[in-house]
Design an enzyme around this catalytic site. Structure first.
Site, short mmCIF file in Angstrom:
data_model
loop_
_atom_site.label_atom_id
_atom_site.label_comp_id
_atom_site.label_asym_id
_atom_site.label_seq_id
_atom_site.Cartn_x
_atom_site.Cartn_y
_atom_site.Cartn_z
N GLY A 217 0.83 -1.20 0.00
CA GLY A 217 0.00 0.00 0.00
C GLY A 217 0.86 1.24 0.00
O GLY A 217 1.96 1.27 -0.55
N ILE A 218 0.35 2.27 0.66
CA ILE A 218 1.10 3.52 0.76
C ILE A 218 1.12 3.97 2.20
O ILE A 218 0.22 3.64 2.99
CB ILE A 218 0.50 4.61 -0.15
CG1 ILE A 218 1.51 5.73 -0.39
CG2 ILE A 218 -0.80 5.15 0.42
CD1 ILE A 218 1.16 6.61 -1.55
N GLY A 219 2.15 4.69 2.58
CA GLY A 219 2.28 5.16 3.95
C GLY A 219 3.59 4.73 4.55
O GLY A 219 4.47 4.16 3.89
N ILE A 221 4.45 2.40 6.77
CA ILE A 221 4.81 0.99 6.88
C ILE A 221 5.25 0.42 5.53
O ILE A 221 6.32 -0.21 5.46
CB ILE A 221 3.65 0.18 7.51
CG1 ILE A 221 3.51 0.56 8.99
CG2 ILE A 221 3.89 -1.32 7.36
CD1 ILE A 221 2.38 -0.12 9.71
N GLU A 240 -2.56 -2.93 -6.08
CA GLU A 240 -3.58 -1.96 -6.49
C GLU A 240 -2.99 -0.55 -6.51
O GLU A 240 -3.50 0.32 -7.20
CB GLU A 240 -4.78 -2.00 -5.54
CG GLU A 240 -4.50 -1.49 -4.14
CD GLU A 240 -5.71 -1.53 -3.24
OE1 GLU A 240 -6.03 -0.49 -2.65
OE2 GLU A 240 -6.34 -2.61 -3.12
N GLY A 338 -8.76 -2.83 -0.86
CA GLY A 338 -8.36 -4.07 -1.49
C GLY A 338 -7.75 -5.08 -0.54
O GLY A 338 -7.21 -6.11 -0.99
#
Length: 436
Positions: A217-219, A221, A240, A338
């Site tokens: 994902g994003i961020g 972590i 995604e 997702g």
């Protein structure tokens, strides 16, 4: 008519385009960075032109004025498919709505009429020599919205990257109104990593093997995970969302997508968020494969990717292994997105791993590992789907474990501040000593 004639005949002002939006209708905005900021601001500046228009989208880079400013009642109302910091209070107050949905199902619901779409507004590139425009940073549900809307209004921005895969390209004839307005693309710049995030990143990276395909994902972590993968080889991307961390690993040769069983040689994603450097990187880059989210997030397709590793986050996880990733009690703060698509796809894949990664606590003050989820909390990923849980204190592998074993494994990776009370809750629930 030639494509140039079609294009030029459909160029108009924002006012002329927006006044075509019918009353009592539903409008979808393109996802994330692809929201046409100029058009949305113009719409909110002239709310009196609209009667009972529902504004729908998942993630958004905009200001959400349609659900946060006074006087929007009867004109514009928000229906969020992914609640954010700017829409949470409006949803809680009843001034906006929330529609839960698995991300991969949204395009299909737009196509079969489960979710109707009257108007879609999006950002595109200027047309190329073949009369094609690019969706640029957002294919996901945006392509399906364009194909099924009665009215398509596009902001043409010459700063927009041209992603060249088939999933990202449209013909000028697919669009009804072109509004020419150039503006900088919103950026999401990574911040400095904390020791907690670095620890989580290293623990996640220890589960990644050479040749694996990743979903990130994003961020902070995912950034920390990417920062811990520099010594890996031949990694692939099927995700995604793609961000700067992935770009950096591609530039370093760590991600080369050579061993992927699907789409070898290219990084597959549904949308992109990041910095200007990232947007320049994906522009006309043949290694970037933009596809709709019913392609990227289809659990069956994901299951065909041997050695897929999915990494997602959470708000809370209870002793059973139930994961809440979208609410704090009754307060909806995001959405399922997702996460479940990839958790289930990875579970079906040969050698697949699904990781839920999160800090063990909120700054040492609130434990994210709890005996039971907060009252009203949504179960995003159920206990039978959860595989690995990672915090800065270690890794808990829950698949195949009894309820007692699950709870014990989670307590082992909890924050020390909360271990005594978690152990007490364990012993009261399971009628046995934690040490036994």
């Amino acid at each position: 008519m030639s494509w140039k004639e079609v294009y030029e005949s459909r160029i108009m002002s924002a006012e002329d385009a927006l006044k075509k939006v019918p009353a009592n209708s539903r409008m979808f905005l393109a996802h994330s960075m692809s929201e046409p900021t100029y058009l949305v601001e113009y719409m909110c500046d002239h709310k009196e032109w609209f009667t009972n228009v529902e504004i729908c989208h998942m993630g958004s880079s905009g200001k959400h004025r349609y659900c946060n400013e006074e006087g929007m009642e009867g004109h514009l109302r928000h229906n969020s498919f992914f609640v954010s910091g700017l829409s949470r209070q409006a949803v809680m107050d009843g001034r906006a709505d929330y529609t839960p949905a698995y991300f991969h199902e949204v395009p299909g619901m737009l196509e079969d009429g489960t979710i109707t779409v009257d108007t879609v507004m999006l950002t595109i590139t200027p047309p190329n020599e073949n009369g094609e425009v690019s969706l640029g940073l957002s294919c996901d549900y945006t392509r399906a919205a364009v194909k099924n809307a009665k009215l398509v209004i596009a902001q043409v921005n010459d700063q927009w990257p041209f992603t060249i895969s088939d999933g990202a390209r449209l013909n000028v004839s697919d669009i009804d109104c072109f509004v020419l307005h150039n503006e900088p693309i919103p950026e999401l710049k990574p911040g400095p990593l904390t020791e907690v995030e670095i620890g989580i990143g290293k623990n996640c990276a220890s589960l990644v093997e050479d040749g694996d395909t990743l979903q990130l994902g994003i961020g902070s972590i995912p950034d920390a995970v990417c920062a811990s993968l520099a010594d890996k080889k031949d990694l692939g991307i099927h995700t995604e969302l793609m961000c700067d961390g992935v770009m950096n690993l591609m530039k370093a040769g760590v991600i080369n997508n050579r061993k992927k069983l699907i789409d070898p040689g290219v990084a597959t994603t549904a949308f992109i968020m990041g910095t200007r450097e990232m947007y320049d990187f994906v522009d006309h880059n043949p290694e970037i494969n933009m596809q709709p989210v019913d392609y990227t997030n289809d659990p069956v397709r994901i299951s065909m990717l041997d050695h897929i590793v999915s990494i997602n986050s959470a708000v809370q996880i209870d002793f059973n292994g139930q994961v809440c990733s979208e609410s704090i009690g009754l307060m909806q703060i995001s959405a399922v997105g997702g996460q479940v698509d990839f958790v289930r796809g990875a579970a079906m894949a040969k050698h697949g791993k699904a990781i839920i990664a999160m800090p063990s606590s909120v700054k040492g003050k609130i434990s994210k590992i709890v005996p039971v989820l907060d009252e009203g909390a949504a179960v995003t990923t159920n206990r039978c789907d959860v595989d690995y849980v990672v915090t800065e204190y270690g890794i808990a592998h829950l698949k195949g474990k009894t309820l007692k074993q699950r709870a014990k494994a989670l307590i082992e990776i909890s924050h020390p501040n909360f271990k005594p009370e978690l152990i007490k809750a364990f012993e009261e629930r399971y009628h046995c000593s934690y040490e036994s």
